[in-house]
Enzyme design. Structure first.
Site, PDB file in Angstrom:
ATOM      1  N   GLY A  39       0.628  -1.298  -0.300  1.00  0.00           N
ATOM      2  CA  GLY A  39      -0.382   0.245   0.406  1.00  0.00           C
ATOM      3  C   GLY A  39       1.045   1.656   0.228  1.00  0.00           C
ATOM      4  O   GLY A  39       0.545   1.758   0.552  1.00  0.00           O
ATOM      5  N   ASP A  43      -2.788   6.664   1.317  1.00  0.00           N
ATOM      6  CA  ASP A  43      -2.322   8.066   2.267  1.00  0.00           C
ATOM      7  C   ASP A  43      -1.348   8.230   3.283  1.00  0.00           C
ATOM      8  O   ASP A  43      -0.635   8.902   3.562  1.00  0.00           O
ATOM      9  CB  ASP A  43      -3.709   8.666   2.475  1.00  0.00           C
ATOM     10  CG  ASP A  43      -3.910   9.707   3.188  1.00  0.00           C
ATOM     11  OD1 ASP A  43      -3.871  10.723   2.382  1.00  0.00           O
ATOM     12  OD2 ASP A  43      -4.599   9.832   4.028  1.00  0.00           O
ATOM     13  N   LEU A  44      -1.916   6.886   4.008  1.00  0.00           N
ATOM     14  CA  LEU A  44      -1.328   6.496   5.794  1.00  0.00           C
ATOM     15  C   LEU A  44       1.336   6.960   5.428  1.00  0.00           C
ATOM     16  O   LEU A  44       1.502   7.194   5.865  1.00  0.00           O
ATOM     17  CB  LEU A  44      -1.365   5.070   6.006  1.00  0.00           C
ATOM     18  CG  LEU A  44      -0.974   5.345   7.313  1.00  0.00           C
ATOM     19  CD1 LEU A  44      -0.964   6.101   8.179  1.00  0.00           C
ATOM     20  CD2 LEU A  44      -0.414   3.875   7.684  1.00  0.00           C
ATOM     21  N   LYS A 181      -4.279  -0.697  12.695  1.00  0.00           N
ATOM     22  CA  LYS A 181      -5.921  -0.930  12.824  1.00  0.00           C
ATOM     23  C   LYS A 181      -7.097  -0.694  11.865  1.00  0.00           C
ATOM     24  O   LYS A 181      -6.112   0.409  11.498  1.00  0.00           O
ATOM     25  CB  LYS A 181      -5.722  -0.385  14.787  1.00  0.00           C
ATOM     26  CG  LYS A 181      -5.931   1.440  14.046  1.00  0.00           C
ATOM     27  CD  LYS A 181      -6.759   2.159  15.222  1.00  0.00           C
ATOM     28  CE  LYS A 181      -7.161   3.431  15.254  1.00  0.00           C
ATOM     29  NZ  LYS A 181      -8.411   4.061  14.241  1.00  0.00           N
ATOM     30  N   HIS A 274      -6.316   3.748  21.441  1.00  0.00           N
ATOM     31  CA  HIS A 274      -5.143   4.719  21.656  1.00  0.00           C
ATOM     32  C   HIS A 274      -5.230   5.395  23.424  1.00  0.00           C
ATOM     33  O   HIS A 274      -4.853   4.702  24.451  1.00  0.00           O
ATOM     34  CB  HIS A 274      -5.429   5.891  20.869  1.00  0.00           C
ATOM     35  CG  HIS A 274      -5.395   5.434  19.767  1.00  0.00           C
ATOM     36  ND1 HIS A 274      -4.429   4.861  18.763  1.00  0.00           N
ATOM     37  CD2 HIS A 274      -6.089   6.810  18.625  1.00  0.00           C
ATOM     38  CE1 HIS A 274      -4.903   5.103  17.214  1.00  0.00           C
ATOM     39  NE2 HIS A 274      -5.977   6.507  17.567  1.00  0.00           N
ATOM     40  N   ARG A 372      -8.753  21.386  19.197  1.00  0.00           N
ATOM     41  CA  ARG A 372      -7.781  20.036  18.816  1.00  0.00           C
ATOM     42  C   ARG A 372      -6.583  19.521  20.351  1.00  0.00           C
ATOM     43  O   ARG A 372      -5.366  20.322  20.421  1.00  0.00           O
ATOM     44  CB  ARG A 372      -7.135  19.976  17.362  1.00  0.00           C
ATOM     45  CG  ARG A 372      -6.472  18.867  17.104  1.00  0.00           C
ATOM     46  CD  ARG A 372      -5.552  18.905  15.672  1.00  0.00           C
ATOM     47  NE  ARG A 372      -4.450  17.821  15.075  1.00  0.00           N
ATOM     48  CZ  ARG A 372      -4.197  17.419  14.611  1.00  0.00           C
ATOM     49  NH1 ARG A 372      -4.090  19.142  13.403  1.00  0.00           N
ATOM     50  NH2 ARG A 372      -3.434  16.304  14.064  1.00  0.00           N
TER      51      ARG A 372
END
Length: 799
Positions: A39, A43-44, A181, A274, A372
């Site tokens: 992959g 994006d990651l 995950k 998390h 945030r």
């Protein structure tokens, strides 16, 4: 040995040592590692993973290993090469790297990186052969391969099968498989995924990533606790900690990710992984040797096992108002579709061990919030009184100022990671090579205090979480990753709450600063609730649904005995008050109160109410008995005693010798007739309870008309002289122990609690029948000289 021979011996030893060292160095220099990024155009990978791999190369180049980085995906070769070329060009070096040196290092990394399409088992076999050929051609020895799965979980099985069958390294070389995950969406799906992957890889080969464990402040929690043991040993416990907050707030919403969110929600996205992992780092016992991955993981598992099970009342959930429309657009749902997926959740967690008993741990996360920020805040109890006025309090000396330790994960007012300790606690020890004191920022306040009130430290060099984790994968630091045992333990903890919330309508909130106080929540005991009513209920319209407070408690007759009916919350409060009043009266007259309680789900709310809302209850003079028990060990989750222990006993101060569990487990057997457990319990009742007449017996009513563990079409326990009997239930576990109907009817007061719409049919039937205990055992309940009172909620009574 003579001097001449000694000199020769020393020269020989030195020569051998140099030769061995040379061999070891040569062997080390020949060690080749292949990193395969699956992959690689996603994006990651583009945002974080290629940069992390570059960082690994910078750290390890020249230390004995050679590398090759293989970016793979389903994208065509030409398109993939173009994407990877752009990504490699955008890589950055550490700030202290000179521009010329950085360009040189990037060029080296680009030379070692390539893209190839990887789709079929034949593609994996070709990759494996290419790696072997290159290693052989360059005269190196392959030491291992890292496969990083930056792909959706549904693709895991097929890729794992291809790697296992066609792309494993040869004998003597290791394999490390890195998984992202989500690892399932509940306990069952996590088990299935674990079993599937376990058929291809061994547990020590798998590295399940939770990128929060790579964040610098999170990774510092255990070292901080270790380096400050002396200061924390007396503080890190229930005697001094008031509460712990583990928070991750986001301003962005779920737009573009609604497909993922509809399956996992905020609990599956953030809290189950998390925040739970951070919770473990705060709450677990510190191993003596923090460098032992095995010891860290074992202590973390022990902390998981001490978590108290979550109930529906343990959480509050919300959903930002625009979410429903986003789901309809992105997933092409009709206008009538209403999503129940939470985008906000607050959860109250308790840990049932000696260190943390009674300390509330608050986990909270949400989308479309006002800021945030992520942090862990340990707030200590204020146990001081200061005689001087507040204006004379000195931050480093006054114990009247808040005392707290904050692991500031990032963003927010500080803008980056930091560790903060109140100056009136202690000066913390952090490694000076990697952490520095934060410079003062006038006007900046955190958690109600100026920054100057804290010893504050930030990283000397900020690092991305993935860079840290990729390095730990290479160095085999398994404690920074999720083991299968810990993963399943986490899902065991969270799945019951998710099931209980499946049909819960989340509170709507507008998003951002407009949320105001709408999402504020408060807790009492084990119960969490919003502090304010929802917006749509602030003003009741003509079509608004009635609230419990809109109704009075209904008093009537049922089967000739008093009936009290109300909404569940009001009903439970009334019953708890009546039990307390009976207890106070009995203790005043006789010095003790004998209370027999049924098990099952209906009394759970009552137990919680008694535990948390009745501080005048004479527990020290109360004897607790069981009406019935399943023939399972007392520690089994299905045991009625275990339910009593979890929801009542551990919260109140009943002397242990006043607690009387049914002896269903004797001589390592369950309810064996020859062990005479029923007779033993009957003798205990006869000895301690005057005339074997309990002051109050709490019963329930099953949908078949059974009560206690006395069942229809069974004569056992309905008459005769036996006080306690062994019975057989139509449902599992079948074997039961129960008080008999005669001893129940000797009680001074019997309360029957009936709740839920599913009880409506049996409630109507029993209201019309006479005394026929063989058909409906509940109809045989009529105290000889005491009082029978029915407590029935509106769902059971009115339907």
């Amino acid at each position: 040995m003579c001097p001449r021979h000694a000199g020769a011996w020393n020269m020989l030893t030195a020569a051998v040592c140099m030769a061995l060292l040379g061999c070891l160095q040569a062997q080390e220099l020949q060690g080749h590692v292949s990193v395969i990024l699956l992959g690689a155009t996603g994006d990651l990978a583009r945002k974080y993973l290629w940069q992390g791999l570059f960082q690994l190369y910078l750290e390890e180049a020249g230390k004995g290993h050679s590398f090759r980085f293989h970016g793979t995906a389903l994208t065509s070769t030409k398109q993939g090469q173009e994407v990877i070329a752009k990504v490699l060009e955008s890589l950055s070096c550490p700030r202290d790297t000179a521009p010329g040196r950085c360009a040189e290092l990037k060029a080296q990394f680009q030379q070692l990186s390539e893209y190839r399409r990887l789709k079929t088992p034949e593609d994996y076999l070709a990759l494996s052969k290419d790696i072997e050929a290159r290693v052989q051609h360059e005269g190196l020895q392959e030491v291992g391969r890292i496969f990083y799965f930056s792909v959706p979980p549904f693709a895991y099985a097929e890729i794992a099968r291809s790697i296992s069958s066609s792309c494993r390294p040869g004998p003597g070389a290791w394999l490390r498989v890195v998984l992202e995950k989500p690892f399932g969406h509940d306990h069952r799906s996590a088990q299935q995924l674990a079993a599937e992957l376990g058929s291809f890889f061994q547990e020590e080969e798998m590295y399940r990533v939770d990128h929060y464990l790579g964040k610098q402040v999170v990774a510092q929690i255990l070292p901080f606790r270790d380096q400050n043991r002396k200061a924390l040993d007396g503080l890190w416990n229930r005697h001094h900690v008031e509460r712990v907050e583990i928070i991750m707030k986001e301003t962005v919403d779920a737009e573009g990710r609604t497909s993922f969110y509809e399956e996992y929600g905020v609990i599956g996205d953030v809290l189950q992984n998390h925040l739970t992992e951070i919770l473990m780092l705060v709450a677990m016992e510190l191993p003596l040797n923090l460098s032992s991955s095995e010891a860290v993981l074992e202590h973390k598992l022990q902390a998981f096992r001490a978590l108290r099970g979550l109930q529906r009342g343990s959480a509050v959930v919300g959903q930002y108002q625009a979410y429903r429309g986003q789901v309809r657009r992105e997933l092409q749902k009709p206008d009538s579709f209403h999503s129940l997926t939470p985008t906000f959740a607050g959860v109250l967690v308790h840990i049932d061990n000696l260190r943390w008993e009674g300390v509330p741990f608050i986990l909270m996360s949400g989308k479309a919030l006002d800021e945030r920020v992520g942090y862990v805040r340990i707030l200590f109890k204020d146990q001081a009184y200061c005689a001087q006025s507040e204006k004379r309090w000195v931050p480093a000396q006054s114990h009247c100022l808040p005392q707290q330790i904050i692991f500031y994960i990032g963003h927010g007012e500080l803008g980056g990671p930091a560790v903060l300790v109140s100056r009136n606690l202690f000066r913390p020890s952090l490694p000076s090579a990697s952490w520095k004191e934060v410079e003062g920022q006038p006007g900046l306040r955190l958690f109600g205090r100026p920054l100057s009130d804290y010893y504050a430290y930030s990283p000397v060099r900020e690092q991305d979480a993935y860079s840290i984790l990729i390095s730990r994968i290479f160095h085999r630091r398994k404690d920074s990753f999720i083991t299968m045992e810990n993963l399943l333990a986490s899902w065991v903890f969270w799945t019951p709450l998710l099931d209980s919330l499946a049909h819960e309508v989340p509170r709507l909130y507008p998003g951002g600063a407009e949320n105001g106080h709408l999402l504020d929540f408060e807790f009492s005991g084990s119960h969490l609730s919003f502090s304010q009513p929802p917006l749509e209920q602030l003003v009741l319209g003509p079509d608004s649904a009635p609230m419990p407070s809109d109704f009075q408690v209904l008093r009537a007759k049922y089967r000739g005995s008093p009936l009290i009916s109300a909404w569940p919350e009001e009903l439970i409060a009334r019953l708890a008050g009546d039990i307390e009043a009976a207890a106070v009266q009995a203790v005043k007259r006789f010095g003790k109160f004998h209370l027999a309680l049924s098990g099952g789900s209906s009394p759970v709310a009552l137990f919680q109410q008694l535990a948390m809302g009745h501080y005048g209850f004479p527990w020290a003079h109360t004897h607790l008995w069981l009406v019935d028990e399943r023939c399972v060990p007392l520690w089994d989750p299905e045991s009625n005693f275990q339910g009593l222990q979890a929801h009542l006993l551990q919260h109140v101060r009943v002397p242990y010798y006043n607690v009387h569990p049914m002896p269903v487990h004797r001589r390592q057997r369950l309810c064996a007739e020859e062990d005479q457990g029923a007779q033993a319990y009957a003798e205990e009742i006869s000895t301690l309870v005057t005339n074997s007449s309990f002051d109050l017996v709490l019963l329930g009513m099953g949908t078949d008309g059974h009560t206690a563990s006395l069942f229809p079409q069974s004569p056992v326990g309905l008459d005769g002289k036996q006080l306690v009997v062994l019975t057989t239930s139509p449902s599992s576990p079948h074997r039961r122990m129960s008080l008999s109907l005669p001893v129940i009817n000797r009680a001074h007061k019997v309360a029957v609690l009936v709740m839920g719409r599913m009880k409506r049919e049996i409630a109507m039937l029993v209201s019309r029948v006479g005394r026929e205990p063989r058909k409906w055992p509940i109809s045989g309940v009529l105290p000889d000289s005491g009082q029978l009172v029915w407590y029935m909620d509106y769902d059971a009574f009115l339907g």
